[in-house]
Design a protein around this motif. Structure first.
Motif: not given
Length: 290
Positions: A83-92
């Motif tokens: 997937q295209a995961l940009g810098p403004d992302s997270a997993c929580t």
């Protein structure tokens, strides 16, 4: 006690995982573990406090165990591959704070504590006074001073927590303050020798999270003191005022969110009687999940 309540008496037995897709993983021996994964997008007002995109995992079994949690996080990592995961992302992942045995699972996958939901049960409120400091209910006439105080808090929170200062942040804070003051939500302004020095924004009745057991809880949203006035006791005066009034209105206690990376607030809240209940573990960007 059963379920999550066995880990902490202020936790409910079960937690509603909300909307999302079911995520499963198998352990050696055939045991299957499950959680609910929700892909959230945060824009506008919400985008000031969170990454733009977050994959939020909610395990539903309090007996998941370290191996089960690790298996779910591994399944999440595999699901994000390609997937295209940009810098403004997270997993929580949000998990009971007292269950420290789960820590190795989070650390091994690259997550660290990002936000704590802390609670303070009903109890005595100290009579705190600081010479020259007065706390009063905030009004619409104070909105510009309140906006300046809140914007300074947002900028500090962006350094030490999950907040993000985005374009137009000041306008969004200003609009939210107008809404808060216009609807009569509890808000206080601290003045030191006549100058605005701090604010407290709360909610009562509050949308109490379903992750806190029993009773009606008031929400302490933001308590902030101007940089030059910190360490003078103004924050304690503000919070004591908020506690007295919220408890007098019938709240069982109060809850709030803070960043464990904030060297000021993490110490301050504990001294005011708060204790961690839930901890949100996070990795940014989402692609850094191991």
């Amino acid at each position: 006690m059963t379920g999550f309540a066995a880990l902490d008496p202020l936790l409910p037995d079960t937690v509603d995982p909300g909307a999302g897709e079911r995520l499963t993983a198998s352990l050696p021996g055939g045991r299957e573990v499950a959680g609910v994964l929700y892909r959230a997008r945060y824009e506008g007002w919400a985008g000031l406090w969170r990454p733009a995109v977050a994959w939020e995992l909610t395990p539903v079994d309090p007996g998941l165990g370290v191996d089960g949690m690790s298996a779910l996080l591994g399944a999440l990592r595999r699901g994000l591959a390609g997937q295209a995961l940009g810098p403004d992302s997270a997993c929580t992942v949000t998990w009971p704070s007292r269950d420290t045995a789960m820590t190795p699972a989070f650390l091994s996958h690259g997550l660290s504590p990002s936000t704590v939901l802390a609670v303070r049960e009903r109890g005595p409120v100290p009579d705190v006074r600081v010479p020259g400091v007065e706390v009063r209910a905030a009004t619409v006439a104070d909105v510009d001073e309140l906006t300046s105080l809140w914007l300074a808090e947002l900028r500090y929170a962006a350094l030490v927590g999950s907040a993000v200062e985005r374009p137009g942040a000041a306008d969004r804070l200003h609009a939210e303050l107008l809404r808060t003051l216009g609807t009569g939500e509890p808000a206080w302004l601290a003045e030191s020798h006549g100058m605005a020095a701090g604010l407290a924004l709360c909610a009562w009745p509050a949308p109490t999270p379903d992750r806190i057991a029993g009773g009606a809880w008031a929400h302490v949203g933001t308590v902030s003191v101007a940089g030059l006035a910190r360490g003078s006791g103004i924050g304690q005066v503000l919070l004591a005022t908020a506690h007295r009034e919220l408890l007098a209105r019938g709240a069982r206690g109060t809850y709030l969110f803070y960043s464990p990376h904030n060297a000021l607030s993490s110490v301050f809240w504990h001294r005011q009687g708060y204790r961690p209940l839930w901890t949100t573990w996070e990795v940014r960007p989402a692609g850094a999940l191991r």
